[in-house]
Design a protein around this motif. Sequence first.
Motif, mmCIF file in Angstrom:
data_model
loop_
_atom_site.group_PDB
_atom_site.id
_atom_site.type_symbol
_atom_site.label_atom_id
_atom_site.label_comp_id
_atom_site.label_asym_id
_atom_site.label_seq_id
_atom_site.Cartn_x
_atom_site.Cartn_y
_atom_site.Cartn_z
ATOM 1 N N VAL A 1 0.844 -1.192 0.000
ATOM 2 C CA VAL A 1 0.000 0.000 0.000
ATOM 3 C C VAL A 1 0.880 1.243 0.000
ATOM 4 C CG1 VAL A 1 -1.707 1.330 1.294
ATOM 5 C CG2 VAL A 1 -1.906 -1.163 1.171
ATOM 6 N N GLN A 2 0.523 2.187 -0.848
ATOM 7 C CA GLN A 2 1.299 3.424 -0.913
ATOM 8 C C GLN A 2 0.364 4.600 -1.145
ATOM 9 O OE1 GLN A 2 4.278 3.601 -4.051
ATOM 10 N NE2 GLN A 2 5.590 4.899 -2.815
ATOM 11 N N LEU A 3 0.620 5.688 -0.407
ATOM 12 C CA LEU A 3 -0.101 6.935 -0.575
ATOM 13 C C LEU A 3 0.934 8.037 -0.751
ATOM 14 C CD1 LEU A 3 -2.625 6.497 2.381
ATOM 15 C CD2 LEU A 3 -3.140 6.219 -0.042
ATOM 16 N N VAL A 4 0.798 8.811 -1.816
ATOM 17 C CA VAL A 4 1.778 9.855 -2.099
ATOM 18 C C VAL A 4 1.065 11.182 -2.278
ATOM 19 C CG1 VAL A 4 3.611 10.629 -3.624
ATOM 20 C CG2 VAL A 4 3.307 8.181 -3.210
ATOM 21 N N GLU A 5 1.343 12.113 -1.344
ATOM 22 C CA GLU A 5 0.725 13.443 -1.415
ATOM 23 C C GLU A 5 1.573 14.401 -2.234
ATOM 24 O OE1 GLU A 5 -0.020 12.266 3.079
ATOM 25 O OE2 GLU A 5 1.699 12.245 1.712
ATOM 26 N N SER A 6 0.911 15.401 -2.765
ATOM 27 C CA SER A 6 1.594 16.483 -3.463
ATOM 28 C C SER A 6 0.724 17.729 -3.394
ATOM 29 C CB SER A 6 1.868 16.115 -4.927
ATOM 30 O OG SER A 6 0.646 15.880 -5.613
ATOM 31 N N GLY A 7 1.326 18.876 -3.724
ATOM 32 C CA GLY A 7 0.555 20.109 -3.823
ATOM 33 C C GLY A 7 0.757 21.094 -2.706
ATOM 34 N N GLY A 8 1.523 20.732 -1.681
ATOM 35 C CA GLY A 8 1.767 21.678 -0.607
ATOM 36 C C GLY A 8 2.681 22.810 -1.050
ATOM 37 N N GLY A 9 2.833 23.787 -0.154
ATOM 38 C CA GLY A 9 3.706 24.900 -0.473
ATOM 39 C C GLY A 9 3.420 26.107 0.390
ATOM 40 N N LEU A 10 3.953 27.242 -0.025
ATOM 41 C CA LEU A 10 3.781 28.509 0.680
ATOM 42 C C LEU A 10 2.732 29.341 -0.059
ATOM 43 C CD1 LEU A 10 4.683 30.675 2.760
ATOM 44 C CD2 LEU A 10 6.449 31.345 1.089
ATOM 45 N N VAL A 11 1.773 29.855 0.693
ATOM 46 C CA VAL A 11 0.711 30.661 0.098
ATOM 47 C C VAL A 11 0.389 31.808 1.045
ATOM 48 C CG1 VAL A 11 -1.123 29.231 1.079
ATOM 49 C CG2 VAL A 11 -1.568 30.543 -1.015
ATOM 50 N N LEU B 1 -11.572 7.672 2.824
ATOM 51 C CA LEU B 1 -10.391 8.511 2.651
ATOM 52 C C LEU B 1 -10.520 9.779 3.488
ATOM 53 C CD1 LEU B 1 -10.388 8.130 -1.204
ATOM 54 C CD2 LEU B 1 -8.896 6.913 0.389
ATOM 55 N N SER B 2 -9.413 10.202 4.045
ATOM 56 C CA SER B 2 -9.420 11.387 4.895
ATOM 57 C C SER B 2 -8.169 12.212 4.655
ATOM 58 C CB SER B 2 -9.451 11.000 6.376
ATOM 59 O OG SER B 2 -10.559 10.210 6.696
ATOM 60 N N TRP B 3 -8.270 13.476 5.007
ATOM 61 C CA TRP B 3 -7.114 14.354 5.128
ATOM 62 C C TRP B 3 -7.005 14.774 6.588
ATOM 63 C CZ3 TRP B 3 -3.432 15.414 1.591
ATOM 64 C CH2 TRP B 3 -3.708 15.124 0.259
ATOM 65 N N TYR B 4 -5.795 14.658 7.110
ATOM 66 C CA TYR B 4 -5.470 15.107 8.454
ATOM 67 C C TYR B 4 -4.412 16.200 8.341
ATOM 68 C CZ TYR B 4 -7.715 11.059 10.714
ATOM 69 O OH TYR B 4 -8.617 10.132 11.176
ATOM 70 N N ARG B 5 -4.252 16.934 9.418
ATOM 71 C CA ARG B 5 -3.154 17.894 9.477
ATOM 72 C C ARG B 5 -2.587 17.921 10.887
ATOM 73 N NH1 ARG B 5 -6.438 23.653 8.783
ATOM 74 N NH2 ARG B 5 -7.422 23.694 10.858
ATOM 75 N N GLN B 6 -1.303 18.289 10.947
ATOM 76 C CA GLN B 6 -0.615 18.369 12.228
ATOM 77 C C GLN B 6 0.258 19.610 12.253
ATOM 78 O OE1 GLN B 6 1.705 14.905 13.311
ATOM 79 N NE2 GLN B 6 1.563 15.447 15.471
ATOM 80 N N PRO B 7 -0.202 20.651 12.960
ATOM 81 C CA PRO B 7 0.649 21.829 13.129
ATOM 82 C C PRO B 7 1.851 21.483 14.002
ATOM 83 C CG PRO B 7 -1.662 22.319 13.619
ATOM 84 C CD PRO B 7 -1.515 20.834 13.560
ATOM 85 N N LEU B 8 2.905 22.230 13.876
ATOM 86 C CA LEU B 8 4.115 21.976 14.630
ATOM 87 C C LEU B 8 3.831 22.018 16.124
ATOM 88 C CD1 LEU B 8 7.165 21.500 14.300
ATOM 89 C CD2 LEU B 8 7.479 23.980 14.508
ATOM 90 N N CYS C 1 -5.038 9.783 4.430
ATOM 91 C CA CYS C 1 -5.207 8.521 5.144
ATOM 92 C C CYS C 1 -6.272 7.697 4.447
ATOM 93 C CB CYS C 1 -5.613 8.797 6.588
ATOM 94 S SG CYS C 1 -6.001 7.321 7.541
ATOM 95 N N ALA C 2 -6.000 6.417 4.285
ATOM 96 C CA ALA C 2 -6.970 5.506 3.697
ATOM 97 C C ALA C 2 -7.272 4.393 4.681
ATOM 98 C CB ALA C 2 -6.441 4.922 2.391
#
Length: 116
Positions: free
Chosen positions: A1-11, A33-40, A96-97
């Motif tokens: 199983v592999q999940l590869v994200e792309s599209g991040g950056g500075l905005v 399917l989900s998107w999670y985030r983790q601030p520093l 996340c899947a």
Amino acid sequence: VQLVESGGGLVQPGGSLRLSCVASGFTFSRATLSWYRQPLGKERERVALINSADSSTNYADSVKGRFTISRDNAKNTVSLQMNSLKPEDTAVYYCCAVTHWGGAYWGQGTQVTVSS
């Protein structure tokens, strides 16, 4: 199983980004399917989810009306369109899947930074 994200950056605040996650190794159409985030320095939180059966969606209150999750089962891709970005949206974003057999898999993460 592999999940590869792309599209991040500075905005800049008020701007938009679109994250994508390409998956392989499982029956994509049957996965939740989900998107999670983790601030520093903070806990990981779920921001959006899309179900397999009917593509119904669920969002965290903090992103409702600004973020949109979508899936393309033909391309094994889940996306997160993020509009009206705020500095507090700065985080590492993960897809996340959860497969039909109950396995949970994560991508490596992509950094999103909202700053002027």
